[in-house]
Design a protein around this motif. Structure first.
Motif, PDB file in Angstrom:
ATOM      1  N   ASP A   1       0.868  -1.174   0.000  1.00  0.00           N
ATOM      2  CA  ASP A   1       0.000   0.000   0.000  1.00  0.00           C
ATOM      3  C   ASP A   1       0.905   1.225   0.000  1.00  0.00           C
ATOM      4  OD1 ASP A   1       0.234   1.303   2.849  1.00  0.00           O
ATOM      5  OD2 ASP A   1       0.058  -0.833   3.242  1.00  0.00           O
ATOM      6  N   PRO A   2       0.350   2.403  -0.281  1.00  0.00           N
ATOM      7  CA  PRO A   2       1.221   3.581  -0.401  1.00  0.00           C
ATOM      8  C   PRO A   2       2.132   3.803   0.807  1.00  0.00           C
ATOM      9  CG  PRO A   2      -0.941   4.079  -1.281  1.00  0.00           C
ATOM     10  CD  PRO A   2      -1.048   2.716  -0.662  1.00  0.00           C
ATOM     11  N   ASN A   3       1.633   3.548   2.003  1.00  0.00           N
ATOM     12  CA  ASN A   3       2.484   3.760   3.178  1.00  0.00           C
ATOM     13  C   ASN A   3       3.581   2.709   3.299  1.00  0.00           C
ATOM     14  OD1 ASN A   3       1.282   6.083   3.970  1.00  0.00           O
ATOM     15  ND2 ASN A   3       0.086   5.217   5.644  1.00  0.00           N
TER      16      ASN A   3
ATOM     17  N   ALA B   1       3.212   6.770  -4.756  1.00  0.00           N
ATOM     18  CA  ALA B   1       3.928   6.833  -3.472  1.00  0.00           C
ATOM     19  C   ALA B   1       5.431   6.636  -3.700  1.00  0.00           C
ATOM     20  CB  ALA B   1       3.380   5.768  -2.515  1.00  0.00           C
TER      21      ALA B   1
END
Lengths: 309, 309
Positions: free
Chosen positions: B187-189, B225
């Protein structure tokens, strides 16, 4: 700056269903909406108070709104094109009323036969109607800047025009303004730029939500960009319902399942039970057997060891 | 920090084709690769030097590599699982050799029958082989950290394990390390976190590329990201070719067309002619008539007034 909790506003019953050829039976709409709420979705745009001649899919919006109001804790949102729609929305008890204003005046004239001046007059009339109500009965009134990232008739719309529309909607009495990528023309940079510009013009607390489309596959990337700017409310539709009528096979709305998966994976709380949410696809598909549903997460399933935020 | 130009590394001829049941005829592969290069794609992973018994789709990788080397200005990349593959890659004139190392040791043992120690021995042997060549004939040698965002057998892999793998690949003689979301768990994080951690361990200039999947629809958001972290090379596949075999209907690779559209819309140069790129889908579909192609931009078309970066 980015929030630890976001609000997913499910627009499938409105933006999804109104773009489908087939009509979902009222009882199945009710079942679907109550299932969505049971999954933890706290806001649902349940319909549009437009002429049933134009959109027969929305003919039962009054009944659906009244039914939705019986679901505890649910914020019941509706779309209205004009004062007449707003009156019906208020009569049905809607908590939130959204009036779309196409920043492309060409699109506004062709689609709802309103110039910008005429649309702003409508906004003022709706605002006056709302102000005439007792304070605890007034619905939240949002003006939505549609075609904000470009229009299929005009192409890019000048930022000054968009900001002027935002200012005029606020001056007309809206509580808040939203930004809509109606055509799927937005990209992460233009999303960030426009959010900053609108907030600089009308105040950061007056723009908290975005309505983004996935027409060119950038829906989640654009949502991420908006989230990074501090946006906390995201419209999306279960199964990505609401394909763009001008582009066969192309999805319109962001898929709720994938959006919730993105945020929960990131550690951002949505309050939504993703497994339960994916199960509601069955109800939707039963109600619309001929419609194609989108979404990657439902097909792939959740990762091994996945934990919600 | 983010770049004004990115390199799109097309992996369709390798990661795409190796996941298809049907085999694309060699002559059509050549046509497709030369068309991709003509669109402005500067790096293509053209095949994998694995046993043709395991992956008959890749049996012509030697011929394809030699052919691709005749295309002026094209960086010809190949995947190799071991020293033998690296020798074949060098014999064929490959510019770039990627050795995948699954950070999940369980996955590594099951998939390529190598413990981490054995894989690192393979990396050392490949590095020695490369160093034995005259300096101007040495291919670029990348170690790719696969299952970096989680594994379908082990779930999340401890960051310390991943960083140890990165360090060992560099110590074994790799020029660079890449990060691969083999399973679409990222995920982006987590993408940002891992890029930062790997760069802090081996140096920012030793991690410049990512290989992300779109299994759960987050491909472009994750690419965004990574871009925000300063990554400049992005793997993707035309038509999203390479569906995940464990999830029917779920796309594997990021769709090149949508990725290029995202960057060009953002004002980030890819050097790729998007219209021409979308036309190459025909060649791909001709070569693989039974495969489903993905991608939103090809269906929706480019926005009115769209200008490339």
């Amino acid at each position: 700056m980015s929030a630890s909790t976001v609000l997913i506003s499910e627009v499938g019953p409105r933006d999804g269903l109104q773009n489908c050829k087939s009509i979902m039976p009222t009882e199945l709409k009710k079942q679907w909406i109550s299932e969505l709420a049971a999954c933890g979705i706290r806001e649902i745009e349940v319909g549009s108070f437009v002429s049933p001649k134009l959109l027969p899919q929305m003919a039962d919006t009054g009944e659906i709104t009244r039914y939705s109001k019986t679901i505890k804790g649910l914020e019941v949102a509706v779309l209205v094109p004009n004062l007449k729609g707003a009156q019906l929305a208020i009569d049905s008890g809607a908590d939130k009323i959204t009036l779309p204003m196409s920043v492309s005046e060409t699109h506004s004239i062709r689609n709802i036969r309103r110039t910008h001046d005429q649309l702003i007059d409508e906004a003022k009339a709706i605002s006056e109607l709302i102000q005439s109500l007792p304070e605890n009965e007034r619905p939240h009134f949002e003006g939505s800047l549609s075609t904000a990232f470009g229009c299929t008739l005009e192409g890019q719309i000048a930022e000054t025009t968009i900001l002027k529309c935002a200012e005029r909607l606020m001056a007309a009495g809206c509580d808040e303004v939203g930004v809509s990528d109606t055509t799927g023309y937005g990209d992460p940079n233009s999303v960030k730029r426009l959010i900053r510009a609108v907030r600089a013009t009308i105040g950061a607390d007056k723009l908290t939500g975005v309505h983004l489309h996935n027409t060119r596959g950038l829906g989640l990337a654009n949502a991420l960009a908006a989230y990074d700017e501090g946006i906390v409310t995201f419209d999306s539709s279960l199964g990505g319902l609401g394909g763009c009528p001008t582009a066969p096979g192309a999805s319109g709305n962001i898929v709720t399942e994938d959006l919730v998966f993105m945020f929960e994976s990131m550690g951002v709380k949505t309050g939504i039970d993703l497994d339960a949410l994916m199960k509601t696809r069955e109800t939707l598909q039963n109600g619309l057997p001929d419609e194609e549903l989108y979404g990657f997460t439902p097909l792939a399933g959740l990762p091994l060891g996945f934990k919600k935020a």
